[in-house]
Scaffold this motif. Structure first.
Motif, mmCIF file in Angstrom:
data_model
loop_
_atom_site.group_PDB
_atom_site.id
_atom_site.type_symbol
_atom_site.label_atom_id
_atom_site.label_comp_id
_atom_site.label_asym_id
_atom_site.label_seq_id
_atom_site.Cartn_x
_atom_site.Cartn_y
_atom_site.Cartn_z
ATOM 1 N N GLU A 132 32.358 34.160 36.245
ATOM 2 C CA GLU A 132 31.755 35.079 37.024
ATOM 3 C C GLU A 132 30.405 34.339 37.770
ATOM 4 O O GLU A 132 29.845 33.654 37.018
ATOM 5 C CB GLU A 132 31.588 36.394 36.349
ATOM 6 C CG GLU A 132 32.501 37.072 35.806
ATOM 7 C CD GLU A 132 32.078 38.130 35.057
ATOM 8 O OE1 GLU A 132 30.846 38.233 34.649
ATOM 9 O OE2 GLU A 132 32.987 38.875 34.605
ATOM 10 N N LEU A 140 27.551 40.466 41.923
ATOM 11 C CA LEU A 140 28.620 39.655 41.583
ATOM 12 C C LEU A 140 29.270 38.924 43.151
ATOM 13 O O LEU A 140 29.511 39.675 43.919
ATOM 14 C CB LEU A 140 29.882 40.251 40.819
ATOM 15 C CG LEU A 140 31.117 39.443 40.594
ATOM 16 C CD1 LEU A 140 30.866 38.466 39.515
ATOM 17 C CD2 LEU A 140 31.980 40.410 40.080
ATOM 18 N N ALA A 143 34.670 35.863 40.984
ATOM 19 C CA ALA A 143 34.908 35.844 39.493
ATOM 20 C C ALA A 143 36.748 35.455 39.524
ATOM 21 O O ALA A 143 37.263 35.637 40.417
ATOM 22 C CB ALA A 143 34.955 37.364 38.741
#
Length: 189
Positions: A132, A140, A143
């Motif tokens: 990630e 984020l 990933a």
């Protein structure tokens, strides 16, 4: 602990004698040991947690041994230590999580196509590594799964998105072993 090769004195004993000593058959030999004592008081919270983990490990090991597809049992059998059986090897694997040793970001500049190499090890086998990538603000960015290298230790992730603000970004790697245990490592750029 005393050992016997089934002599005239000890014969083929097994079980407890007078609540003081225990006879067991181990690897074709009779083993004599001091009998275990009953635990006094209630177990601590930590002991209860360990007991529950061993219960799960035992169920996992029984599943491996009794599975009609003996592929996993054969894989464990190929990695036995002296005096170890498939059941105890499966319990040991369940009790030990994989470890992510390092995350190499030398070939990751934030551009699409950059490579991140993760080194992950386990007492038996790592089955997958997930990577990630987080922006400096904690969002984020990307990933995905990695590809195992030929050396069996390294796993490579190829970035598919650009990361324009590399400074302060974080890379997290999550390794998973056969029983499903996880080990993680996080590095900041």
């Amino acid at each position: 602990m005393a050992h016997s090769n089934n002599s005239i004195v000890s014969g083929k004993f097994s079980g407890t004698l007078g609540k003081e000593i225990v006879f067991r058959d181990w690897d074709g030999k009779t083993v004599v040991a001091k009998a275990p004592k009953k635990r006094k008081g209630d177990p601590s919270a930590e002991q209860v947690e360990i007991q529950e983990r061993f219960l799960l490990a035992s169920r996992y090991a029984r599943g491996v041994v009794k599975n009609p597809d003996q592929g996993m049992a054969e894989a464990y059998a190929a990695n036995l230590r002296p005096r170890q059986n498939v059941y105890s090897r499966a319990v040991e694997d369940f009790m030990n999580s994989p470890e992510v040793k390092n995350i190499n970001t030398r070939n990751y500049t934030g551009a699409s196509g950059g490579k991140i190499v993760v080194r992950a090890v386990d007492d038996f086998r790592v089955v997958s590594v997930w990577v990630e990538i987080y922006a400096a603000n904690g969002t984020l960015l990307e990933a995905g799964r990695t590809v195992q290298e030929l050396n069996g230790l390294d796993w490579t992730f190829t970035a598919s998105m650009a990361n324009s603000t590399l400074a302060g970004s974080k890379i997290k790697a999550i390794a998973t072993d056969v029983p499903g245990n996880e080990g993680t490592l996080e590095v900041s750029l």
